[in-house]
Scaffold this active site. Structure first.
Site, PDB file in Angstrom:
ATOM      1  N   GLY A   1       0.852  -1.197   0.000  1.00 15.37           N
ATOM      2  CA  GLY A   1       0.000   0.000   0.000  1.00 15.37           C
ATOM      3  C   GLY A   1       0.885   1.243   0.000  1.00 15.37           C
TER       4      GLY A   1
ATOM      5  N   ARG B   1       1.445  -5.457  -4.973  1.00 12.64           N
ATOM      6  CA  ARG B   1       1.584  -6.538  -3.982  1.00 12.64           C
ATOM      7  C   ARG B   1       1.857  -7.786  -4.807  1.00 12.64           C
ATOM      8  NH1 ARG B   1      -2.944  -3.768  -0.924  1.00 12.64           N
ATOM      9  NH2 ARG B   1      -1.871  -2.813   0.817  1.00 12.64           N
TER      10      ARG B   1
ATOM     11  N   ASP C   1       5.205  -4.363   6.447  1.00 13.94           N
ATOM     12  CA  ASP C   1       5.797  -5.639   6.884  1.00 13.94           C
ATOM     13  C   ASP C   1       5.935  -6.667   5.750  1.00 13.94           C
ATOM     14  OD1 ASP C   1       3.081  -6.010   6.796  1.00 13.94           O
ATOM     15  OD2 ASP C   1       2.900  -6.905   8.793  1.00 13.94           O
TER      16      ASP C   1
ATOM     17  N   THR D   1       4.059   3.108   5.762  1.00 15.57           N
ATOM     18  CA  THR D   1       2.662   2.663   5.721  1.00 15.57           C
ATOM     19  C   THR D   1       1.850   3.604   6.591  1.00 15.57           C
ATOM     20  OG1 THR D   1       1.100   1.003   6.553  1.00 15.57           O
ATOM     21  CG2 THR D   1       3.309   0.878   7.450  1.00 15.57           C
TER      22      THR D   1
ATOM     23  N   ASP E   1      -0.516   2.848   8.334  1.00 21.22           N
ATOM     24  CA  ASP E   1      -1.080   2.121   9.490  1.00 21.22           C
ATOM     25  C   ASP E   1      -0.290   2.294  10.798  1.00 21.22           C
ATOM     26  OD1 ASP E   1      -2.805   1.226   7.571  1.00 21.22           O
ATOM     27  OD2 ASP E   1      -1.873  -0.753   7.364  1.00 21.22           O
TER      28      ASP E   1
ATOM     29  N   ASP F   1       1.857   0.297  11.878  1.00 16.81           N
ATOM     30  CA  ASP F   1       1.766  -1.021  12.515  1.00 16.81           C
ATOM     31  C   ASP F   1       3.082  -1.806  12.465  1.00 16.81           C
ATOM     32  OD1 ASP F   1       1.783  -1.463   9.802  1.00 16.81           O
ATOM     33  OD2 ASP F   1       0.168  -2.946   9.812  1.00 16.81           O
TER      34      ASP F   1
ATOM     35  N   ARG G   1      -5.788  -1.142   8.916  1.00 23.08           N
ATOM     36  CA  ARG G   1      -5.794  -2.608   8.948  1.00 23.08           C
ATOM     37  C   ARG G   1      -6.148  -3.063  10.357  1.00 23.08           C
ATOM     38  NH1 ARG G   1      -3.893  -5.676   4.687  1.00 23.08           N
ATOM     39  NH2 ARG G   1      -2.716  -3.985   3.779  1.00 23.08           N
TER      40      ARG G   1
HETATM   41  O1  F6P Z   1      -1.752  -0.986   4.716  1.00 22.04           O
HETATM   42  C1  F6P Z   1      -2.289   0.195   4.214  1.00 22.04           C
HETATM   43  C2  F6P Z   1      -3.760   0.050   3.949  1.00 22.04           C
HETATM   44  O2  F6P Z   1      -4.240   1.273   3.434  1.00 22.04           O
HETATM   45  C3  F6P Z   1      -4.606  -0.391   5.148  1.00 22.04           C
HETATM   46  O3  F6P Z   1      -4.905   0.677   6.006  1.00 22.04           O
HETATM   47  C4  F6P Z   1      -5.805  -0.974   4.472  1.00 22.04           C
HETATM   48  O4  F6P Z   1      -6.401  -1.978   5.268  1.00 22.04           O
HETATM   49  C5  F6P Z   1      -5.228  -1.605   3.213  1.00 22.04           C
HETATM   50  O5  F6P Z   1      -3.977  -0.966   2.994  1.00 22.04           O
HETATM   51  C6  F6P Z   1      -6.088  -1.439   1.997  1.00 22.04           C
HETATM   52  O6  F6P Z   1      -5.515  -2.165   0.973  1.00 22.04           O
HETATM   53  P1  F6P Z   1      -5.874  -1.967  -0.582  1.00 22.04           P
HETATM   54  O7  F6P Z   1      -5.136  -0.754  -1.057  1.00 22.04           O
HETATM   55  O8  F6P Z   1      -5.375  -3.213  -1.222  1.00 22.04           O
HETATM   56  O9  F6P Z   1      -7.349  -1.779  -0.667  1.00 22.04           O
END
Ligand code: F6P
Length: 353
Positions: free
Chosen positions: A14, A75, A106, A128, A130, A132, A174
């Site tokens: 992300g 990803r 991570d 990120t 998050d 996290d 997340r």
């Molecule tokens: O890890 C960053 C994040 O934005 C999280 O907050 C969220 O859960 C996830 O990525 C969303 O992922 P995607 O961009 O694949 O919808």
């Protein structure tokens, strides 16, 4: 010590505001040391598919303040398997890339460990929204995401005040409640629901009823996305139990974009510079961490274990390679983070009555 002539840089997972500032710092710090830099596009996928271009000092001009990532992101499923990792390492060798800086969360760091295992020295930078990553106090992008969220929720509060309404707002993060907690406190939310602390639903209903009876007109409830569909359930429950008209908002990806704040630009720049310094000194498998204001590199494998410990994901025997002193240190870091979350949550609760 190995002489580095060329390194690579990629962004993965992300995206987060500040990734460009980190790329710029990596490119310019390396060039200043006489080292060439290849910008690898679309994360690990670009490493497998050989999608890269040499970046000059000028190529990274005017990107410091841009959201998103100029190297694009992905990803990459193929990189999770040995074959993909071997292909990626082969691409590095073909392009004479001596080491790689990987910027992301991570998942990106697990990739960094795999790349190091294939003989390519790798250094990670935590980016990120998050926040996290347990090994660092802050990740790049978190500050921008909370600032963007709070300016949006401030607007929601204006309209709640006009119409005497509640608004349940779901924020990203997340499984981590960091965004929800800091946004909730900063907007003066009546309640915050995160995975890390049990939520007092009855207490919320009582607070709204007491507020309603004393003339309060706006009720903001911040819920972390880690709680699944709880935010929508709460938005139905509040009017049923209190009679207060309630709206629901999901901020979602909108807070992942935008120009990074000063704090994120500084963090990204300091981490990018330090990452190159470490790589060129022959260090590998490290993640840059900010601890008490200082940039302190930590072994990625150790940092990932620490993360699994904090998230309660450790399985039997995973800590076997570590000394008692290491494990004690990991426990202390986890405990400090848990205490911070709980104390901050309790403070928010006291201030929102
Ligand atoms: O890890 C960053 C994040 O934005 C999280 O907050 C969220 O859960 C996830 O990525 C969303 O992922 P995607 O961009 O694949 O919808």
């Amino acid at each position: 010590m190995q002489k580095f002539r060329k390194i690579g840089v990629l962004t993965s997972g992300g995206d987060s505001p500040g990734m460009n500032a980190a790329v710029r710092a990596v490119v310019r710090s390396a060039i200043a040391q006489g080292v060439e830099v290849m910008g690898i596009y679309k994360g690990y996928r670009g490493l497998i598919d050989n999608e890269m271009k040499q970046l000059s000092y000028r190529d990274v001009s005017g990107i410091l303040h841009d959201g998103g990532t100029c190297l694009y992101s992905d990803r990459c499923h193929r990189f999770r398997f040995l074959e993909g990792q071997q292909e990626a390492a082969e691409t590095c060798r073909k392009n004479e890339i001596d080491g790689v800086v990987v910027i992301g969360g991570d998942g990106t760091f697990r990739g960094g460990v795999d790349l190091t295992a294939q003989g390519i020295p790798t250094i990670g930078i935590p980016a990120t929204i998050d926040n996290d990553i347990t090994s660092t106090d802050y990740t790049i992008g978190f500050d921008t995401a909370v600032n963007t969220s709070l300016s949006m929720v401030d607007r929601l509060r204006d309209t709640c005040e006009s119409l005497a309404r509640a608004n349940v707002v779901e924020v990203m993060g997340r499984d981590a409640g960091d965004i929800a907690l800091e946004v909730g406190i900063s907007v003066g939310a009546i309640a915050i629901a995160i995975k890390e602390v049990p939520f007092d639903e009855e207490g919320l209903i009582k607070k709204i009823k007491a507020g309603r009876d004393s003339g309060k007109r706006n009720y903001i409830v911040i819920v972390s996305e880690g709680l699944g569909d709880y935010s929508e359930k709460l938005a139905k429950l509040i009017p049923e139990e209190t009679g207060v008209e309630t709206r629901f908002a999901r901020l979602a990806h909108v807070v992942r974009g935008g120009s990074p704040t000063l704090r994120d630009r500084m963090l990204a720049t300091r981490m990018g510079h330090k990452a190159v310094e470490c790589l060129l000194q022959g260090e590998s498998n490290l993640v840059m961490c900010e601890r008490n204001g200082r940039i302190e590199p930590m072994d990625i494998t150790y940092a990932l274990k620490l993360d699994r410990m904090y998230k309660g994901k450790l399985t039997e025997g995973e800590l076997r390679p570590y000394s008692l002193a290491d494990i004690t240190e990991m426990r202390e870091i986890c405990e400090a983070k848990r205490r911070y979350m709980l104390d901050t949550y309790n403070m928010a609760d006291i201030l929102s009555r």
